[in-house]
Design an enzyme around this catalytic site. Structure first.
Site, mmCIF file in Angstrom:
data_model
loop_
_atom_site.group_PDB
_atom_site.id
_atom_site.type_symbol
_atom_site.label_atom_id
_atom_site.label_comp_id
_atom_site.label_asym_id
_atom_site.label_seq_id
_atom_site.Cartn_x
_atom_site.Cartn_y
_atom_site.Cartn_z
ATOM 1 C CG ASP A 1 -6.986 -29.032 -14.576
ATOM 2 O OD1 ASP A 1 -7.763 -30.013 -14.158
ATOM 3 O OD2 ASP A 1 -6.710 -28.941 -16.434
ATOM 4 C CD GLU B 1 4.527 -26.378 -17.864
ATOM 5 O OE1 GLU B 1 3.485 -26.940 -18.309
ATOM 6 O OE2 GLU B 1 3.253 -25.038 -16.991
ATOM 7 C CG ASP C 1 9.285 -18.744 -29.940
ATOM 8 O OD1 ASP C 1 10.095 -18.079 -30.262
ATOM 9 O OD2 ASP C 1 8.492 -19.070 -30.513
ATOM 10 C CB THR D 1 -2.177 -33.518 -20.773
ATOM 11 O OG1 THR D 1 -2.340 -33.340 -19.510
ATOM 12 C CG2 THR D 1 -1.995 -34.812 -21.230
ATOM 13 C CE1 TYR E 1 3.590 -23.702 -24.667
ATOM 14 C CE2 TYR E 1 4.701 -22.721 -22.931
ATOM 15 C CZ TYR E 1 4.223 -22.854 -24.281
ATOM 16 O OH TYR E 1 5.149 -21.801 -25.159
#
Length: 475
Positions: free
Chosen positions: A212, A313, A342, A353, A355
């Site tokens: 990926d 992301e 966090d 799909t 993190y």
């Protein structure tokens, strides 16, 4: 599930182009007047908005001209007439909602609204001209990909007579330069260096060999329009790489012929603005003292230090600090909430799909237009991941009460520190990544869920061999 033909035996409905038309079957014994009203509403529900329903409209008109009413037996789920009338097209988009509500209410017409949305199931690749330039991206530091890389380049250069672009550090690999049998092909390869050479206007097709990460890297090379991407599964996970390299010649030929299924993976347009809120505070103070301009404060007065297209992301976290991260989340200029934990993940459906899935978010099909906001270990029992429309603009800033700075990364790269007064603006980009499908955009996604993430895998429950073993029959 959307995109699957439905019969719907429990709800006797007829589907029209808008999805709002419905008529019930006429019972025996109804009065002629009520029967005629039912036929009129039946004809209105199956209007001429969908050409493929012409046959159904003709059957309805035939019923209207006949003296025999439509009975419940004719519309049962086993009836051929029922099967023909209740089939709907293989659409992945939901029906366009009606804009009239009751006898007098409707939505105010907006001339700038986009009324037509192409159905994802009809997204097929076509070429206006035959492709000539192909970019081959190979996973680095993996000696197992050396032979597939050489085999693919030899096929593209000698058999397909294409111009092949490869990153310079890949061509300068010692194992590749030592192979004398590949030297003739190596001399014909065009090389480039990331950050120095712009190849965005000369590439017709991208072929990825690896996992990926190769597709994420290909996305980062094209900050504007992205050529079609064909990804072969030669890495560790391979959620975004549906093609098998064993049949690469056949698959490449199919893509060059056109009419291949394609999924448009949306990206995020991200801006990092330095000193935005410090500038706004200065203008506000000068305005109060009467020394500054009395006009509206310009929210774009900060300096844009980075602008990127992100496929997976944007992650904002607390970095090396031991304190909680404390950032404010704005949606279209309005403060929505403060994230104490966090950090926070802002992801695309493709990144749902990655993190985000590890942080507890739902997995969303890449054709769903949305942006996901997922907290990372929030110090709150009620902070759940949310999904917002794709057209909104999100902004993340450090909270004024934050005890430490935050750090941001984009698809795991270009990590940098965010200070007080800085902001991160995120919205959906108009430049998606057109990713080629091996089968179709629905099957490939569920196949990746099952094969790569082992989605909903458990040992099957065995059936009872004797009905007397059931607990509800003991008494």
């Amino acid at each position: 599930m959307e995109g699957v033909e439905e019969i719907g035996s429990s709800r006797k409905l007829e589907f029209d182009g808008t999805g709002t038309g419905a008529s019930r079957p006429t019972r025996r014994g109804k009065s002629p007047r009520r029967r005629r009203e039912g036929k009129k509403s039946h004809r209105r529900a199956n209007g001429p908005s969908c050409p493929e329903r012409a046959g159904n409209d003709q059957r309805v008109e035939e019923h209207g001209s006949s003296e025999t009413p439509v009975t419940l037996e004719d519309t049962s789920e086993n009836s051929p007439k029922r099967l023909d009338r209740c089939r709907r097209a293989h659409f992945l988009h939901g029906p366009y909602p009606t804009t009239h509500f009751g006898p007098k209410a409707c939505i105010l017409p907006n001339p700038t609204s986009v009324m037509h949305i192409q159905d994802p199931a009809s997204q097929r690749l076509t070429w206006s001209k035959p492709p000539q330039n192909v970019l081959v991206i190979r996973k680095v530091r993996d000696e197992g990909l050396l032979e597939p890389f050489k085999e693919l380049c030899r096929f593209l250069v000698e058999e397909k007579h294409l111009m092949v672009y490869v990153e310079k550090k890949v061509v300068d690999d010692g194992a590749l330069t030592a192979d004398e049998t590949f030297s003739s092909i190596r001399k014909q390869l065009c090389t480039f260096r990331e950050g120095f050479d712009d190849i965005s206007d000369c590439i017709d097709l991208i072929i990825c060999l690896g996992g990926d990460g190769t597709l994420l890297y290909a996305s980062s090379l094209f900050q504007g329009s992205v050529p079609p991407v064909m990804a072969f599964h030669l890495g560790s996970l391979g959620f975004l790489t549906p093609f098998k390299f064993e049949s690469y010649k056949t698959e490449v030929d199919k893509v060059f012929e056109g009419n291949a299924a394609i999924v448009l993976r949306s990206r995020l347009k991200v801006k990092v603005v330095k000193g935005l809120f410090q500038r706004r505070e200065q203008l506000s103070k000068s305005k109060e003292n009467g020394t500054g301009p009395q006009n509206h404060i310009n929210t774009e007065s900060g300096k844009v230090t980075l602008q990127l297209q992100v496929l997976n992301e944007v992650v904002v976290d607390r970095g090396p600090s031991s304190y909680l991260s404390n950032v404010d989340l704005y949606l279209d200029g309005r403060l929505i909430t403060s994230v104490q934990g966090d950090g926070v993940i802002v992801s695309t459906p493709t990144g749902s799909t990655a993190y985000a899935a590890a942080a507890g978010a739902s997995m969303i099909h890449p054709n769903v237009p949305a942006i996901m906001v997922t907290p990372i270990c929030p110090h709150s029992l009620s902070f759940r991941p949310i999904v917002v429309p794709a057209g909104v603009e999100l902004m993340i800033t450090l909270s004024p009460d934050a005890r430490n700075t935050a750090w941001v990364s984009f698809d795991g790269r270009k990590r940098q520190e965010i200070q007080h007064g800085d902001s991160i603006k995120i919205t959906t980009s108009c430049y998606p990544v057109p990713s080629l499908c091996c089968h179709d955009l629905v099957y490939d996604w569920f196949d990746s869920l099952a094969q790569c993430l082992h989605w909903n895998v458990r040992k099957k429950q065995t059936r009872l061999t004797d009905a007397s073993d059931s607990s509800d029959t003991e008494n």
